[in-house]
Design an enzyme around this catalytic site. Structure first.
Site, PDB file in Angstrom:
ATOM      1  N   ARG A   1      40.609  43.926  35.462  1.00 15.30           N
ATOM      2  CA  ARG A   1      41.018  45.088  35.653  1.00 15.30           C
ATOM      3  C   ARG A   1      42.834  45.694  35.895  1.00 15.30           C
ATOM      4  O   ARG A   1      42.818  44.371  36.498  1.00 15.30           O
ATOM      5  CB  ARG A   1      40.201  45.445  37.030  1.00 15.30           C
ATOM      6  CG  ARG A   1      38.711  46.047  36.927  1.00 15.30           C
ATOM      7  CD  ARG A   1      38.991  47.312  36.088  1.00 15.30           C
ATOM      8  NE  ARG A   1      37.310  47.877  36.784  1.00 15.30           N
ATOM      9  CZ  ARG A   1      36.569  47.251  35.522  1.00 15.30           C
ATOM     10  NH1 ARG A   1      37.057  47.113  34.427  1.00 15.30           N
ATOM     11  NH2 ARG A   1      35.118  47.821  35.217  1.00 15.30           N
TER      12      ARG A   1
ATOM     13  N   GLU B   1      44.668  54.573  34.698  1.00 19.03           N
ATOM     14  CA  GLU B   1      44.391  54.936  34.043  1.00 19.03           C
ATOM     15  C   GLU B   1      44.296  56.097  33.870  1.00 19.03           C
ATOM     16  O   GLU B   1      43.095  56.793  34.132  1.00 19.03           O
ATOM     17  CB  GLU B   1      43.189  54.368  32.981  1.00 19.03           C
ATOM     18  CG  GLU B   1      43.329  52.922  33.570  1.00 19.03           C
ATOM     19  CD  GLU B   1      42.250  51.889  33.215  1.00 19.03           C
ATOM     20  OE1 GLU B   1      40.823  52.088  32.946  1.00 19.03           O
ATOM     21  OE2 GLU B   1      42.178  50.745  33.311  1.00 19.03           O
TER      22      GLU B   1
ATOM     23  N   HIS C   1      41.705  50.487  27.899  1.00 19.65           N
ATOM     24  CA  HIS C   1      40.198  50.539  28.289  1.00 19.65           C
ATOM     25  C   HIS C   1      39.119  50.242  27.387  1.00 19.65           C
ATOM     26  O   HIS C   1      37.833  51.020  27.543  1.00 19.65           O
ATOM     27  CB  HIS C   1      39.742  51.102  29.479  1.00 19.65           C
ATOM     28  CG  HIS C   1      39.155  50.728  30.642  1.00 19.65           C
ATOM     29  ND1 HIS C   1      38.874  50.316  31.870  1.00 19.65           N
ATOM     30  CD2 HIS C   1      37.643  49.430  30.369  1.00 19.65           C
ATOM     31  CE1 HIS C   1      38.486  50.317  32.587  1.00 19.65           C
ATOM     32  NE2 HIS C   1      37.680  49.260  31.521  1.00 19.65           N
TER      33      HIS C   1
HETATM   34  N1  LIG Z   1      38.232  45.851  29.584  1.00 22.76           N
HETATM   35  C1  LIG Z   1      37.203  46.404  29.246  1.00 22.76           C
HETATM   36  O1  LIG Z   1      36.790  47.348  29.330  1.00 22.76           O
HETATM   37  C2  LIG Z   1      36.686  45.780  30.451  1.00 22.76           C
HETATM   38  C3  LIG Z   1      35.904  45.039  31.703  1.00 22.76           C
HETATM   39  N2  LIG Z   1      35.560  44.415  31.780  1.00 22.76           N
HETATM   40  C4  LIG Z   1      35.882  43.444  33.765  1.00 22.76           C
HETATM   41  O2  LIG Z   1      35.686  41.650  33.386  1.00 22.76           O
HETATM   42  C5  LIG Z   1      34.976  41.580  34.648  1.00 22.76           C
HETATM   43  C6  LIG Z   1      34.256  40.281  34.511  1.00 22.76           C
HETATM   44  O3  LIG Z   1      33.501  40.448  33.280  1.00 22.76           O
HETATM   45  P1  LIG Z   1      31.817  38.950  33.495  1.00 22.76           P
HETATM   46  O4  LIG Z   1      32.374  38.076  32.638  1.00 22.76           O
HETATM   47  O5  LIG Z   1      30.543  40.358  32.907  1.00 22.76           O
HETATM   48  O6  LIG Z   1      32.074  38.932  34.791  1.00 22.76           O
HETATM   49  P2  LIG Z   1      31.167  37.798  35.771  1.00 22.76           P
HETATM   50  O7  LIG Z   1      30.798  37.710  37.244  1.00 22.76           O
HETATM   51  O8  LIG Z   1      30.079  37.222  35.028  1.00 22.76           O
HETATM   52  O9  LIG Z   1      32.752  36.419  35.608  1.00 22.76           O
HETATM   53  C7  LIG Z   1      33.236  36.705  36.679  1.00 22.76           C
HETATM   54  C8  LIG Z   1      34.191  35.122  37.318  1.00 22.76           C
HETATM   55  O10 LIG Z   1      35.084  35.660  37.997  1.00 22.76           O
HETATM   56  C9  LIG Z   1      35.413  34.686  39.405  1.00 22.76           C
HETATM   57  N3  LIG Z   1      36.073  35.257  40.100  1.00 22.76           N
HETATM   58  C10 LIG Z   1      35.659  36.167  40.569  1.00 22.76           C
HETATM   59  N4  LIG Z   1      36.606  36.544  41.934  1.00 22.76           N
HETATM   60  C11 LIG Z   1      37.741  35.665  41.480  1.00 22.76           C
HETATM   61  C12 LIG Z   1      39.075  34.657  42.672  1.00 22.76           C
HETATM   62  N5  LIG Z   1      39.753  35.633  43.964  1.00 22.76           N
HETATM   63  N6  LIG Z   1      39.172  33.282  41.911  1.00 22.76           N
HETATM   64  C13 LIG Z   1      38.628  32.554  40.795  1.00 22.76           C
HETATM   65  N7  LIG Z   1      37.272  33.081  40.108  1.00 22.76           N
HETATM   66  C14 LIG Z   1      37.032  34.236  40.325  1.00 22.76           C
HETATM   67  C15 LIG Z   1      33.386  34.512  39.484  1.00 22.76           C
HETATM   68  O11 LIG Z   1      33.562  33.404  39.930  1.00 22.76           O
HETATM   69  C16 LIG Z   1      33.327  34.434  37.382  1.00 22.76           C
HETATM   70  O12 LIG Z   1      32.487  33.879  37.412  1.00 22.76           O
HETATM   71  C17 LIG Z   1      34.532  42.750  35.591  1.00 22.76           C
HETATM   72  O13 LIG Z   1      34.508  42.485  36.529  1.00 22.76           O
HETATM   73  C18 LIG Z   1      34.975  43.823  34.562  1.00 22.76           C
HETATM   74  O14 LIG Z   1      36.199  44.479  35.251  1.00 22.76           O
HETATM   75  C19 LIG Z   1      34.318  43.740  32.297  1.00 22.76           C
HETATM   76  C20 LIG Z   1      33.637  44.481  30.145  1.00 22.76           C
HETATM   77  C21 LIG Z   1      34.954  45.247  29.775  1.00 22.76           C
HETATM   78  O1  LIG Z   2      31.724  47.212  31.996  1.00 19.71           O
HETATM   79  C1  LIG Z   2      33.046  47.431  32.292  1.00 19.71           C
HETATM   80  O2  LIG Z   2      33.146  47.028  33.838  1.00 19.71           O
HETATM   81  C2  LIG Z   2      34.188  47.718  31.510  1.00 19.71           C
HETATM   82  O3  LIG Z   2      35.222  48.212  31.952  1.00 19.71           O
HETATM   83  C3  LIG Z   2      33.912  49.055  30.529  1.00 19.71           C
HETATM   84  O4  LIG Z   2      32.493  48.656  30.139  1.00 19.71           O
END
Ligand SMILES: NC(=O)C1=CN([C@@H]2O[C@H](COP(=O)(O)OP(=O)(O)OC[C@H]3O[C@@H](n4cnc5c(N)ncnc54)[C@H](O)[C@@H]3O)[C@@H](O)[C@H]2O)C=CC1
Ligand SMILES: O=C(O)C(=O)CO
Length: 325
Positions: free
Chosen positions: A237, A266, A285
Protein backbone atom coordinates in the site's frame (compact mmCIF):
# COMPACT_ATOMS: atom_id res chain seq x y z
CA UNK A 1 -38.10 -11.79 2.03
CA UNK A 2 -34.81 -11.47 0.16
CA UNK A 3 -32.00 -9.55 1.83
CA UNK A 4 -30.85 -6.30 0.19
CA UNK A 5 -27.29 -6.30 -1.15
CA UNK A 6 -25.53 -3.20 -2.47
CA UNK A 7 -22.76 -3.87 -4.96
CA UNK A 8 -20.24 -1.16 -5.64
CA UNK A 9 -18.23 -3.32 -8.00
CA UNK A 10 -19.59 -4.90 -11.16
CA UNK A 11 -19.73 -8.70 -11.20
CA UNK A 12 -19.63 -11.14 -14.11
CA UNK A 13 -23.05 -12.18 -15.44
CA UNK A 14 -22.66 -15.59 -13.81
CA UNK A 15 -21.93 -14.21 -10.34
CA UNK A 16 -24.61 -11.55 -10.69
CA UNK A 17 -27.15 -14.27 -11.48
CA UNK A 18 -26.08 -16.25 -8.43
CA UNK A 19 -26.36 -13.24 -6.17
CA UNK A 20 -29.72 -12.17 -7.60
CA UNK A 21 -31.14 -15.64 -6.95
CA UNK A 22 -30.49 -15.10 -3.24
CA UNK A 23 -30.77 -11.36 -2.75
CA UNK A 24 -32.32 -8.14 -3.96
CA UNK A 25 -29.38 -6.38 -5.60
CA UNK A 26 -28.62 -2.68 -6.11
CA UNK A 27 -25.65 -2.09 -8.38
CA UNK A 28 -23.64 1.11 -8.13
CA UNK A 29 -21.81 1.16 -11.47
CA UNK A 30 -19.27 3.86 -10.72
CA UNK A 31 -18.01 5.48 -7.55
CA UNK A 32 -18.34 9.03 -8.90
CA UNK A 33 -20.47 11.74 -7.26
CA UNK A 34 -23.65 10.27 -8.72
CA UNK A 35 -22.68 6.74 -7.65
CA UNK A 36 -21.90 7.89 -4.11
CA UNK A 37 -25.30 9.56 -3.92
CA UNK A 38 -26.90 6.28 -5.07
CA UNK A 39 -24.91 4.42 -2.43
CA UNK A 40 -26.09 6.79 0.30
CA UNK A 41 -29.66 6.32 -0.84
CA UNK A 42 -29.35 2.52 -0.80
CA UNK A 43 -27.56 2.16 2.55
CA UNK A 44 -30.62 2.62 4.84
CA UNK A 45 -32.08 -0.71 3.68
CA UNK A 46 -28.85 -2.62 2.98
CA UNK A 47 -28.10 -5.91 4.74
CA UNK A 48 -24.95 -6.62 2.76
CA UNK A 49 -22.28 -4.68 0.88
CA UNK A 50 -19.83 -6.00 -1.71
CA UNK A 51 -17.08 -4.05 -3.42
CA UNK A 52 -13.60 -2.57 -3.15
CA UNK A 53 -11.57 0.63 -3.37
CA UNK A 54 -13.92 2.70 -1.22
CA UNK A 55 -13.20 4.01 2.27
CA UNK A 56 -16.22 2.83 4.21
CA UNK A 57 -16.02 4.98 7.31
CA UNK A 58 -18.42 5.35 10.20
CA UNK A 59 -20.06 8.46 8.68
CA UNK A 60 -21.15 6.34 5.70
CA UNK A 61 -21.97 3.17 7.61
CA UNK A 62 -24.08 5.00 10.17
CA UNK A 63 -26.54 5.37 7.28
CA UNK A 64 -26.94 1.55 7.23
CA UNK A 65 -28.62 0.46 10.48
CA UNK A 66 -29.50 -3.01 9.12
CA UNK A 67 -26.07 -3.86 7.77
CA UNK A 68 -24.93 -7.37 8.69
CA UNK A 69 -21.99 -8.10 6.38
CA UNK A 70 -19.40 -6.46 4.13
CA UNK A 71 -17.56 -8.60 1.58
CA UNK A 72 -14.46 -6.79 0.41
CA UNK A 73 -13.16 -7.81 -3.01
CA UNK A 74 -9.59 -7.45 -1.78
CA UNK A 75 -7.24 -9.03 0.70
CA UNK A 76 -6.20 -5.65 2.13
CA UNK A 77 -8.72 -4.31 4.65
CA UNK A 78 -7.25 -0.85 5.26
CA UNK A 79 -10.41 0.77 3.86
CA UNK A 80 -12.43 -0.35 6.87
CA UNK A 81 -12.64 0.72 10.50
CA UNK A 82 -12.50 -2.78 11.94
CA UNK A 83 -13.15 -1.71 15.55
CA UNK A 84 -16.27 0.15 14.47
CA UNK A 85 -17.51 -2.84 12.44
CA UNK A 86 -16.84 -5.22 15.32
CA UNK A 87 -18.65 -2.97 17.77
CA UNK A 88 -21.67 -3.05 15.46
CA UNK A 89 -21.19 -6.81 14.86
CA UNK A 90 -20.94 -6.28 11.12
CA UNK A 91 -19.04 -9.22 9.60
CA UNK A 92 -16.14 -8.14 7.39
CA UNK A 93 -14.67 -10.68 4.96
CA UNK A 94 -11.83 -10.43 2.43
CA UNK A 95 -10.33 -12.47 -0.43
CA UNK A 96 -6.95 -13.91 0.59
CA UNK A 97 -5.08 -16.70 -1.24
CA UNK A 98 -6.83 -16.44 -4.62
CA UNK A 99 -4.72 -13.39 -5.55
CA UNK A 100 -1.42 -14.38 -3.97
CA UNK A 101 0.35 -15.80 -7.02
CA UNK A 102 -0.86 -13.10 -9.40
CA UNK A 103 0.25 -10.32 -7.07
CA UNK A 104 3.67 -11.96 -6.65
CA UNK A 105 3.90 -12.12 -10.46
CA UNK A 106 3.30 -8.37 -10.52
CA UNK A 107 6.02 -7.89 -7.93
CA UNK A 108 8.45 -9.81 -10.06
CA UNK A 109 7.40 -7.96 -13.18
CA UNK A 110 8.31 -4.72 -11.37
CA UNK A 111 11.63 -6.15 -10.19
CA UNK A 112 12.58 -7.15 -13.74
CA UNK A 113 11.18 -4.05 -15.43
CA UNK A 114 12.99 -1.72 -13.04
CA UNK A 115 16.34 -3.53 -12.98
CA UNK A 116 16.44 -4.09 -16.75
CA UNK A 117 14.89 -0.67 -17.59
CA UNK A 118 12.25 -2.38 -19.71
CA UNK A 119 9.75 0.49 -19.90
CA UNK A 120 12.37 3.17 -20.50
CA UNK A 121 14.09 1.20 -23.27
CA UNK A 122 10.85 0.05 -24.89
CA UNK A 123 9.85 3.74 -25.04
CA UNK A 124 13.20 4.56 -26.62
CA UNK A 125 12.51 2.05 -29.40
CA UNK A 126 8.93 3.27 -29.84
CA UNK A 127 10.12 6.88 -30.12
CA UNK A 128 12.68 6.04 -32.81
CA UNK A 129 15.68 6.50 -30.51
CA UNK A 130 17.25 3.12 -31.33
CA UNK A 131 19.71 4.21 -34.02
CA UNK A 132 22.68 2.03 -33.09
CA UNK A 133 23.56 -0.76 -30.65
CA UNK A 134 22.87 0.40 -27.14
CA UNK A 135 25.86 0.97 -24.87
CA UNK A 136 26.56 1.20 -21.14
CA UNK A 137 24.42 4.33 -20.84
CA UNK A 138 21.40 2.09 -21.34
CA UNK A 139 22.53 -1.05 -19.53
CA UNK A 140 20.55 -2.32 -16.58
CA UNK A 141 21.54 -4.40 -13.59
CA UNK A 142 21.21 -8.18 -13.08
CA UNK A 143 18.36 -9.67 -11.13
CA UNK A 144 19.53 -13.31 -10.89
CA UNK A 145 21.84 -13.96 -8.00
CA UNK A 146 21.10 -10.63 -6.29
CA UNK A 147 19.73 -10.42 -2.74
CA UNK A 148 15.95 -10.24 -2.50
CA UNK A 149 14.68 -8.45 0.62
CA UNK A 150 11.08 -9.03 1.64
CA UNK A 151 9.38 -6.90 4.28
CA UNK A 152 6.26 -8.74 5.46
CA UNK A 153 6.68 -12.49 4.93
CA UNK A 154 3.03 -13.42 4.53
CA UNK A 155 1.25 -15.13 1.64
CA UNK A 156 2.47 -12.73 -1.07
CA UNK A 157 5.91 -12.39 0.50
CA UNK A 158 6.33 -16.17 0.40
CA UNK A 159 5.22 -16.35 -3.24
CA UNK A 160 7.80 -13.67 -4.07
CA UNK A 161 10.50 -15.60 -2.18
CA UNK A 162 9.58 -18.74 -4.13
CA UNK A 163 10.08 -16.92 -7.43
CA UNK A 164 13.34 -15.35 -6.34
CA UNK A 165 14.82 -18.50 -4.86
CA UNK A 166 13.82 -21.11 -7.44
CA UNK A 167 13.56 -18.94 -10.53
CA UNK A 168 16.44 -16.52 -10.12
CA UNK A 169 18.84 -18.08 -7.62
CA UNK A 170 18.46 -15.12 -5.28
CA UNK A 171 19.49 -15.23 -1.64
CA UNK A 172 16.41 -14.14 0.35
CA UNK A 173 16.44 -11.86 3.41
CA UNK A 174 13.21 -11.12 5.19
CA UNK A 175 11.77 -9.07 8.00
CA UNK A 176 8.38 -9.85 9.44
CA UNK A 177 6.56 -9.98 12.78
CA UNK A 178 8.33 -13.23 13.60
CA UNK A 179 10.71 -15.74 11.97
CA UNK A 180 9.18 -18.48 9.83
CA UNK A 181 11.28 -21.66 10.01
CA UNK A 182 9.32 -23.37 7.19
CA UNK A 183 10.04 -20.44 4.84
CA UNK A 184 13.70 -20.51 5.80
CA UNK A 185 13.86 -24.21 5.01
CA UNK A 186 12.05 -23.95 1.66
CA UNK A 187 13.71 -20.86 0.26
CA UNK A 188 16.94 -20.68 2.28
CA UNK A 189 15.59 -17.35 3.54
CA UNK A 190 17.28 -15.53 6.42
CA UNK A 191 15.34 -13.55 9.04
CA UNK A 192 16.83 -10.17 9.96
CA UNK A 193 16.00 -6.77 11.41
CA UNK A 194 14.47 -4.12 9.16
CA UNK A 195 17.71 -2.16 9.36
CA UNK A 196 19.86 -5.10 8.20
CA UNK A 197 17.47 -5.81 5.35
CA UNK A 198 17.56 -2.20 4.16
CA UNK A 199 21.35 -2.20 4.31
CA UNK A 200 21.93 -5.53 2.59
CA UNK A 201 19.14 -6.23 0.08
CA UNK A 202 19.57 -5.38 -3.60
CA UNK A 203 15.77 -5.42 -4.00
CA UNK A 204 13.74 -4.10 -1.06
CA UNK A 205 10.17 -5.33 -1.53
CA UNK A 206 7.17 -4.29 0.53
CA UNK A 207 4.49 -6.94 1.01
CA UNK A 208 3.00 -5.67 4.26
CA UNK A 209 -0.58 -4.68 5.04
CA UNK A 210 -1.30 -1.01 5.79
CA UNK A 211 -2.02 -0.75 9.52
CA UNK A 212 -1.53 1.87 12.23
CA UNK A 213 1.84 0.21 12.85
CA UNK A 214 3.05 0.20 9.23
CA UNK A 215 1.75 3.65 8.19
CA UNK A 216 4.83 5.63 7.03
CA UNK A 217 7.17 2.79 8.02
CA UNK A 218 9.50 3.47 5.08
CA UNK A 219 10.61 7.09 5.26
CA UNK A 220 13.75 9.22 4.94
CA UNK A 221 15.61 7.23 7.59
CA UNK A 222 14.89 3.94 5.82
CA UNK A 223 15.98 5.26 2.40
CA UNK A 224 19.19 6.59 3.97
CA UNK A 225 19.99 3.04 5.06
CA UNK A 226 19.57 1.61 1.56
CA UNK A 227 22.46 1.47 -0.90
CA UNK A 228 22.76 3.51 -4.14
CA UNK A 229 22.47 0.24 -6.13
CA UNK A 230 19.30 -0.94 -4.41
CA UNK A 231 15.89 -0.98 -6.01
CA UNK A 232 12.71 -0.35 -4.04
CA UNK A 233 9.53 -2.27 -4.92
CA UNK A 234 6.11 -1.54 -3.41
CA UNK A 235 3.19 -3.88 -4.07
CA UNK A 236 1.53 -3.41 -0.67
CA UNK A 237 0.00 0.00 0.00
CA UNK A 238 1.25 3.48 -0.83
CA UNK A 239 0.77 4.84 2.68
CA UNK A 240 3.33 2.40 4.10
CA UNK A 241 5.83 4.72 2.41
CA UNK A 242 6.51 8.43 2.90
CA UNK A 243 6.24 9.27 -0.82
CA UNK A 244 7.97 12.66 -0.48
CA UNK A 245 10.95 10.88 1.12
CA UNK A 246 10.95 8.32 -1.69
CA UNK A 247 11.02 11.10 -4.29
CA UNK A 248 13.93 12.74 -2.46
CA UNK A 249 15.82 9.42 -2.25
CA UNK A 250 15.40 8.93 -6.01
CA UNK A 251 16.42 12.54 -6.77
CA UNK A 252 19.52 12.23 -4.58
CA UNK A 253 20.48 8.83 -6.05
CA UNK A 254 20.26 7.25 -2.61
CA UNK A 255 18.64 4.32 -4.42
CA UNK A 256 18.89 3.14 -8.04
CA UNK A 257 15.20 3.02 -8.88
CA UNK A 258 11.69 2.07 -7.82
CA UNK A 259 8.93 -0.21 -9.07
CA UNK A 260 5.64 1.02 -7.67
CA UNK A 261 2.15 -0.44 -8.00
CA UNK A 262 0.64 1.57 -5.15
CA UNK A 263 0.77 5.22 -4.12
CA UNK A 264 -0.15 7.52 -1.26
CA UNK A 265 -3.05 8.87 -3.35
CA UNK A 266 -4.65 6.76 -6.07
CA UNK A 267 -5.04 7.32 -8.95
CA UNK A 268 -1.57 8.91 -8.98
CA UNK A 269 -1.62 12.56 -10.06
CA UNK A 270 -0.36 13.04 -13.60
CA UNK A 271 1.99 15.75 -12.31
CA UNK A 272 3.68 13.50 -9.74
CA UNK A 273 7.49 13.88 -9.88
CA UNK A 274 7.63 10.08 -9.91
CA UNK A 275 6.33 10.14 -13.48
CA UNK A 276 9.22 12.36 -14.60
CA UNK A 277 11.83 9.82 -13.53
CA UNK A 278 13.19 7.24 -15.99
CA UNK A 279 14.25 4.99 -13.13
CA UNK A 280 10.68 4.64 -11.84
CA UNK A 281 8.24 2.07 -13.17
CA UNK A 282 4.73 3.02 -12.05
CA UNK A 283 1.74 0.73 -12.55
CA UNK A 284 -1.93 1.45 -11.73
CA UNK A 285 -2.52 -0.74 -8.65
CA UNK A 286 -2.75 -3.81 -10.88
CA UNK A 287 -1.27 -6.40 -8.53
CA UNK A 288 -4.21 -8.79 -8.82
CA UNK A 289 -5.57 -7.49 -12.11
CA UNK A 290 -5.89 -10.51 -14.37
CA UNK A 291 -9.22 -11.80 -15.70
CA UNK A 292 -8.84 -15.10 -13.86
CA UNK A 293 -7.81 -13.66 -10.51
CA UNK A 294 -10.35 -10.84 -10.43
CA UNK A 295 -13.11 -13.36 -11.16
CA UNK A 296 -11.80 -15.68 -8.43
CA UNK A 297 -11.75 -12.75 -5.99
CA UNK A 298 -15.30 -11.76 -6.90
CA UNK A 299 -16.46 -15.35 -6.49
CA UNK A 300 -14.77 -15.57 -3.10
CA UNK A 301 -16.46 -12.33 -2.01
CA UNK A 302 -19.89 -13.55 -3.19
CA UNK A 303 -19.38 -16.82 -1.28
CA UNK A 304 -18.45 -14.89 1.86
CA UNK A 305 -21.42 -12.54 1.57
CA UNK A 306 -24.01 -15.23 0.87
CA UNK A 307 -22.72 -17.32 3.78
CA UNK A 308 -23.03 -14.33 6.12
CA UNK A 309 -26.50 -13.36 4.90
CA UNK A 310 -27.65 -16.97 5.40
CA UNK A 311 -26.57 -16.71 9.05
CA UNK A 312 -23.28 -18.56 8.60
CA UNK A 313 -19.69 -17.62 9.31
CA UNK A 314 -17.89 -16.48 6.15
CA UNK A 315 -14.77 -18.53 5.40
CA UNK A 316 -12.65 -15.39 5.21
CA UNK A 317 -14.03 -13.55 8.22
CA UNK A 318 -11.63 -10.75 9.19
CA UNK A 319 -13.16 -9.57 12.47
CA UNK A 320 -13.69 -12.84 14.34
CA UNK A 321 -14.87 -10.94 17.44
CA UNK A 322 -17.94 -9.78 15.52
CA UNK A 323 -19.10 -13.40 15.20
CA UNK A 324 -21.72 -14.38 17.73
CA UNK A 325 -21.21 -18.13 17.13
N1 LIG B 1 -0.79 -4.26 -5.24
C1 LIG B 1 -1.89 -4.98 -5.19
O1 LIG B 1 -2.71 -4.98 -6.09
C2 LIG B 1 -2.12 -5.84 -4.00
C3 LIG B 1 -1.69 -5.46 -2.75
N2 LIG B 1 -1.90 -6.28 -1.67
C4 LIG B 1 -1.39 -5.84 -0.36
O2 LIG B 1 -0.52 -6.85 0.14
C5 LIG B 1 -0.78 -7.01 1.52
C6 LIG B 1 -0.29 -8.36 1.98
O3 LIG B 1 -1.13 -9.39 1.52
P1 LIG B 1 -0.92 -10.90 2.04
O4 LIG B 1 0.48 -11.36 1.78
O5 LIG B 1 -2.03 -11.71 1.52
O6 LIG B 1 -1.09 -10.68 3.62
P2 LIG B 1 -0.52 -11.55 4.80
O7 LIG B 1 -1.29 -11.16 6.00
O8 LIG B 1 -0.47 -12.99 4.41
O9 LIG B 1 1.00 -11.03 4.94
C7 LIG B 1 1.39 -9.86 5.54
C8 LIG B 1 2.65 -10.14 6.37
O10 LIG B 1 3.16 -8.90 6.89
C9 LIG B 1 3.55 -9.12 8.22
N3 LIG B 1 3.47 -7.85 8.96
C10 LIG B 1 2.36 -7.11 9.21
N4 LIG B 1 2.70 -6.00 9.90
C11 LIG B 1 4.04 -6.04 10.07
C12 LIG B 1 4.97 -5.18 10.70
N5 LIG B 1 4.59 -4.04 11.28
N6 LIG B 1 6.27 -5.53 10.70
C13 LIG B 1 6.67 -6.67 10.12
N7 LIG B 1 5.83 -7.53 9.50
C14 LIG B 1 4.53 -7.22 9.48
C15 LIG B 1 2.56 -10.13 8.78
O11 LIG B 1 3.10 -10.80 9.89
C16 LIG B 1 2.40 -11.05 7.57
O12 LIG B 1 3.36 -12.08 7.61
C17 LIG B 1 -2.28 -6.75 1.64
O13 LIG B 1 -2.64 -6.38 2.94
C18 LIG B 1 -2.52 -5.66 0.64
O14 LIG B 1 -2.39 -4.40 1.26
C19 LIG B 1 -2.52 -7.47 -1.80
C20 LIG B 1 -2.98 -7.89 -3.01
C21 LIG B 1 -2.85 -7.10 -4.22
O1 LIG C 1 -6.59 -7.20 -2.70
C1 LIG C 1 -6.00 -6.15 -2.45
O2 LIG C 1 -5.71 -5.80 -1.29
C2 LIG C 1 -5.63 -5.27 -3.55
O3 LIG C 1 -4.88 -4.35 -3.38
C3 LIG C 1 -6.16 -5.48 -4.92
O4 LIG C 1 -6.20 -6.76 -5.31
Amino acid sequence: MKKHVVLYKKLSAQLMERLQAQAQVTLIERLDAQGLAQLRAALPTAHGLLGASLKLDAALLDLAPNLHAIASVSVGVDNYDIDYLTERRILLSNTPDVLTETTADTGFALILATARRVVELANLVREGGWQQSIGPRHFGTDVHGKTLGIIGMGRIGEALAQRGHFGFGMPVLYHSHSPKPAVEQRFGARYCSLETLLQQADFVCLTLPLTAETHGLIGAQAFAQMRPESIFINISRGKVVDEAALIEALRNHQIRGAGLDVFEREPLNADSPLLQMDNVVATPHMGSATHETREAMAQCAVDNLLAALAGGRPVNLVNARAWKG
